[in-house]
Scaffold this motif. Structure first.
Motif, PDB file in Angstrom:
ATOM      1  N   ILE A  70       6.054  28.904  87.205  1.00 39.18           N
ATOM      2  CA  ILE A  70       6.655  27.594  86.952  1.00 39.18           C
ATOM      3  C   ILE A  70       5.797  26.707  86.048  1.00 39.18           C
ATOM      4  O   ILE A  70       6.130  25.551  85.826  1.00 39.18           O
ATOM      5  N   MET A  71       4.701  27.247  85.509  1.00 41.54           N
ATOM      6  CA  MET A  71       3.835  26.423  84.669  1.00 41.54           C
ATOM      7  C   MET A  71       4.520  26.056  83.360  1.00 41.54           C
ATOM      8  O   MET A  71       5.434  26.739  82.892  1.00 41.54           O
ATOM      9  N   VAL A  72       4.068  24.960  82.773  1.00 36.28           N
ATOM     10  CA  VAL A  72       4.450  24.622  81.407  1.00 36.28           C
ATOM     11  C   VAL A  72       3.620  25.515  80.492  1.00 36.28           C
ATOM     12  O   VAL A  72       2.383  25.460  80.533  1.00 36.28           O
ATOM     13  N   GLY A 175      -1.357  27.627  80.302  1.00 34.90           N
ATOM     14  CA  GLY A 175      -0.367  26.589  80.580  1.00 34.90           C
ATOM     15  C   GLY A 175      -0.926  25.525  81.493  1.00 34.90           C
ATOM     16  O   GLY A 175      -2.135  25.463  81.746  1.00 34.90           O
ATOM     17  N   LEU A 176      -0.050  24.674  81.977  1.00 36.72           N
ATOM     18  CA  LEU A 176      -0.450  23.659  82.947  1.00 36.72           C
ATOM     19  C   LEU A 176       0.660  23.499  83.973  1.00 36.72           C
ATOM     20  O   LEU A 176       1.807  23.900  83.755  1.00 36.72           O
ATOM     21  N   ILE A 177       0.310  22.926  85.106  1.00 35.22           N
ATOM     22  CA  ILE A 177       1.280  22.713  86.171  1.00 35.22           C
ATOM     23  C   ILE A 177       0.986  21.376  86.832  1.00 35.22           C
ATOM     24  O   ILE A 177      -0.177  20.991  86.991  1.00 35.22           O
ATOM     25  N   THR A 178       2.032  20.640  87.170  1.00 39.38           N
ATOM     26  CA  THR A 178       1.880  19.342  87.823  1.00 39.38           C
ATOM     27  C   THR A 178       2.535  19.379  89.190  1.00 39.38           C
ATOM     28  O   THR A 178       3.344  20.269  89.497  1.00 39.38           O
ATOM     29  N   ILE A 179       2.224  18.391  90.005  1.00 37.84           N
ATOM     30  CA  ILE A 179       2.835  18.311  91.325  1.00 37.84           C
ATOM     31  C   ILE A 179       4.342  18.110  91.196  1.00 37.84           C
ATOM     32  O   ILE A 179       5.123  18.593  92.017  1.00 37.84           O
ATOM     33  N   GLU A 180       4.768  17.444  90.117  1.00 45.35           N
ATOM     34  CA  GLU A 180       6.198  17.244  89.887  1.00 45.35           C
ATOM     35  C   GLU A 180       6.907  18.567  89.621  1.00 45.35           C
ATOM     36  O   GLU A 180       8.057  18.753  90.038  1.00 45.35           O
ATOM     37  N   GLU A 184       9.968  19.824  91.941  1.00 47.51           N
ATOM     38  CA  GLU A 184      11.254  20.114  91.308  1.00 47.51           C
ATOM     39  C   GLU A 184      11.835  21.429  91.810  1.00 47.51           C
ATOM     40  O   GLU A 184      13.055  21.593  91.903  1.00 47.51           O
ATOM     41  N   GLN A 185      10.965  22.377  92.142  1.00 51.87           N
ATOM     42  CA  GLN A 185      11.435  23.655  92.671  1.00 51.87           C
ATOM     43  C   GLN A 185      12.071  23.473  94.051  1.00 51.87           C
ATOM     44  O   GLN A 185      12.937  24.255  94.450  1.00 51.87           O
ATOM     45  N   ILE A 186      11.639  22.445  94.775  1.00 54.46           N
ATOM     46  CA  ILE A 186      12.142  22.206  96.125  1.00 54.46           C
ATOM     47  C   ILE A 186      13.402  21.362  96.111  1.00 54.46           C
ATOM     48  O   ILE A 186      14.410  21.707  96.730  1.00 54.46           O
ATOM     49  N   VAL A 187      13.371  20.244  95.390  1.00 52.50           N
ATOM     50  CA  VAL A 187      14.521  19.329  95.415  1.00 52.50           C
ATOM     51  C   VAL A 187      15.495  19.606  94.281  1.00 52.50           C
ATOM     52  O   VAL A 187      16.617  19.089  94.291  1.00 52.50           O
ATOM     53  N   GLY A 188      15.084  20.409  93.281  1.00 55.27           N
ATOM     54  CA  GLY A 188      15.972  20.746  92.181  1.00 55.27           C
ATOM     55  C   GLY A 188      15.913  19.750  91.042  1.00 55.27           C
ATOM     56  O   GLY A 188      15.365  18.648  91.165  1.00 55.27           O
ATOM     57  N   ASP A 189      16.475  20.151  89.895  1.00 56.93           N
ATOM     58  CA  ASP A 189      16.568  19.261  88.741  1.00 56.93           C
ATOM     59  C   ASP A 189      17.566  18.161  89.024  1.00 56.93           C
ATOM     60  O   ASP A 189      18.478  18.313  89.841  1.00 56.93           O
ATOM     61  N   ASN A 268      14.944  24.149  79.929  1.00 55.32           N
ATOM     62  CA  ASN A 268      14.471  22.835  79.534  1.00 55.32           C
ATOM     63  C   ASN A 268      13.080  22.993  78.932  1.00 55.32           C
ATOM     64  O   ASN A 268      12.634  24.110  78.686  1.00 55.32           O
ATOM     65  N   SER A 269      12.396  21.879  78.702  1.00 59.00           N
ATOM     66  CA  SER A 269      11.093  21.959  78.031  1.00 59.00           C
ATOM     67  C   SER A 269      10.024  22.584  78.900  1.00 59.00           C
ATOM     68  O   SER A 269       8.954  22.951  78.411  1.00 59.00           O
ATOM     69  N   ARG A 270      10.310  22.755  80.204  1.00 56.72           N
ATOM     70  CA  ARG A 270       9.294  23.231  81.117  1.00 56.72           C
ATOM     71  C   ARG A 270       9.542  24.646  81.615  1.00 56.72           C
ATOM     72  O   ARG A 270       8.605  25.374  81.907  1.00 56.72           O
ATOM     73  N   ARG A 271      10.805  25.044  81.775  1.00 57.70           N
ATOM     74  CA  ARG A 271      11.037  26.348  82.387  1.00 57.70           C
ATOM     75  C   ARG A 271      12.410  26.883  82.026  1.00 57.70           C
ATOM     76  O   ARG A 271      13.298  26.148  81.581  1.00 57.70           O
ATOM     77  N   LEU A 272      12.587  28.185  82.238  1.00 55.55           N
ATOM     78  CA  LEU A 272      13.896  28.816  82.136  1.00 55.55           C
ATOM     79  C   LEU A 272      14.707  28.474  83.368  1.00 55.55           C
ATOM     80  O   LEU A 272      14.168  28.367  84.470  1.00 55.55           O
ATOM     81  N   VAL A 273      16.006  28.292  83.184  1.00 54.18           N
ATOM     82  CA  VAL A 273      16.869  27.927  84.309  1.00 54.18           C
ATOM     83  C   VAL A 273      17.883  29.029  84.593  1.00 54.18           C
ATOM     84  O   VAL A 273      18.070  29.444  85.737  1.00 54.18           O
ATOM     85  N   GLN A 274      18.520  29.538  83.532  1.00 56.12           N
ATOM     86  CA  GLN A 274      19.588  30.520  83.732  1.00 56.12           C
ATOM     87  C   GLN A 274      19.567  31.554  82.613  1.00 56.12           C
ATOM     88  O   GLN A 274      19.275  31.231  81.453  1.00 56.12           O
ATOM     89  N   LEU A 275      19.877  32.797  82.977  1.00 59.31           N
ATOM     90  CA  LEU A 275      19.873  33.904  82.024  1.00 59.31           C
ATOM     91  C   LEU A 275      21.184  34.667  82.100  1.00 59.31           C
ATOM     92  O   LEU A 275      21.771  34.809  83.176  1.00 59.31           O
ATOM     93  N   GLN A 276      21.629  35.154  80.962  1.00 60.56           N
ATOM     94  CA  GLN A 276      22.731  36.118  80.937  1.00 60.56           C
ATOM     95  C   GLN A 276      22.106  37.501  80.758  1.00 60.56           C
ATOM     96  O   GLN A 276      21.273  37.702  79.878  1.00 60.56           O
TER      97      GLN A 276
END
Length: 290
Positions: A70-72, A175-180, A184-189, A268-276
C-alpha cells in the motif's frame, strides 16, 4: 409457557453470534476465514450494518498486508530538495497539498528528514527571520518493504509519527507510507456518486474476462486463476502488478504476467484499485508463445 418477549428471537440470534465469536477466539487453530464468515453472518442478521462490516473486513485485510502493498511508490513521491529556497518548493506544497514531505539531498535515495508544513509557517510569513530548511526537519522513520501493516499502524500510534520511508533489501528508497494510507484500507476511499459500487473481489464479466479488486489476497487469486505468484513478494494481486510495472500505472495501462493480461481500470495517485484480468483463449495462447 410461551415466550412473550417480542425481542427474544433477536436476543437469541445475538447470543448465538457472540457464542460463535467466543468459540473462534478460544478454539485452536484460529483461521481468518472463520472470522470473515462470522462478520458476514452478523451483517446478514442485521446485527452490524454494511459500513461496520466493511471496516471489520478492512481490519482483517490489513492484517495480511505488508508495507510494499500500500506504499506510495518512489516515482509518485513528492519531495523537496534540501538546497531549494522557499520560493522554489512552495509551488510543490501548493500543488500536492500534503502535510508532510520527505526532504532529499540530490536524489530520493538520500533522505535528510521529514518537513512538516506547519513548521515553516512562521518563517514564511516573517521574511525578516533567517532560517535554514535543515533546521526544521524531523527524523525520517525507515522501514523495510516487508513490514507488516498492522504492526506499523501500532507503531504510528504509539510513537506518534505519521510517515515512514520504505526501503528495499538493498537500502534503496522504494516508497513511503503514511498513517492515512493504512486507515484508508480500513475505512475505504471517499467515493462520489459516480463511482461503481464495490462487489466481490473477483467478478466474471465474460468467458475469459474478469474484474478483480487490487486488494484481492494473493492466495485467493492464485487459487482462482491457477497461478503461482509468490506470496512472499506481495500480499495482494495489486502489489504483484504494481511491482511488475515498476511505476504507478495510469488507467488503461496493461501488462502480461503468467499468461494473463492485466489492465488497470481504476487507480489513484497512491495505489491500484481495480484490475481487469483477461485469460487468453487457447488460440491466443499459441500466438503468445511464438
Amino acid at each position: 409457557m410461551g415466550d412473550d418477549n417480542p425481542h427474544s428471537g433477536r436476543g437469541s440470534a445475538a447470543k448465538s453470534w457472540l457464542e460463535r465469536i467466543a468459540a473462534i477466539f478460544t478454539a485452536e487453530p484460529q483461521q481468518v476465514s472463520d472470522l470473515e464468515d462470522i462478520i458476514a453472518e452478523a451483517n446478514s442478521r442485521n446485527l452490524i450494518d454494511s459500513d461496520t462490516k466493511g471496516m471489520l473486513q478492512g481490519v482483517l485485510d490489513v492484517s495480511k498486508m505488508r508495507a510494499r502493498d500500500i506504499m506510495v511508490p518512489r516515482s509518485q513521491m513528492a519531495t523537496i530538495d534540501i538546497d531549494q529556497p522557499l520560493a522554489e518548493f512552495l509551488p510543490i506544497l501548493l500543488e500536492n497539498n500534503h502535510s508532510r514531505y520527505p526532504v532529499v539531498n540530490e536524489d530520493k535515495d538520500h533522505i535528510e528528514g521529514i518537513l512538516i508544513v506547519k513548521d515553516i509557517l512562521k518563517y514564511a510569513l516573517t521574511p525578516d527571520i533567517e532560517w535554514e530548511l535543515k533546521d526544521l526537519l524531523r527524523p525520517a522513520v525507515i522501514i523495510p518493504e516487508s513490514k507488516r501493516v498492522d504492526a506499523l499502524l501500532k507503531e504510528f500510534r504509539q510513537k506518534r509519527y505519521h510517515m515512514a520511508i520504505v526501503v528495499d533489501e538493498y537500502g534503496g528508497v522504494s516508497g513511503l507510507i503514511t498513517i492515512e494510507d493504512i486507515l484508508e484500507q480500513i475505512v475505504g476511499d471517499i467515493e462520489d456518486e459516480h463511482d461503481d459500487e464495490e462487489g466481490d473481489d473477483i467478478r466474471k464479466l465474460g468467458s475469459n474476462v474478469f474484474m478483480v479488486s487490487a486488494l484481492t489476497p494473493l492466495d485467493e487469486f492464485n487459487e482462482s486463476f491457477s497461478t503461482g505468484f509468490d506470496e512472499e513478494e506481495a500480499g495482494t494481486i495489486g502489489g504483484i502488478v504494481l511491482h511488475a510495472f515498476g511505476h504507478m500505472p495510469a488507467k488503461g495501462e496493461t501488462i502480461q504476467l503468467e499468461g494473463l493480461v492485466f489492465k488497470v481500470t481504476k487507480a489513484n495517485s497512491r495505489r491500484l484499485v481495480q484490475l481487469q484480468v483477461i485469460r487468453p483463449k487457447p488460440t491466443e495462447d499459441a500466438e503468445l508463445q511464438r
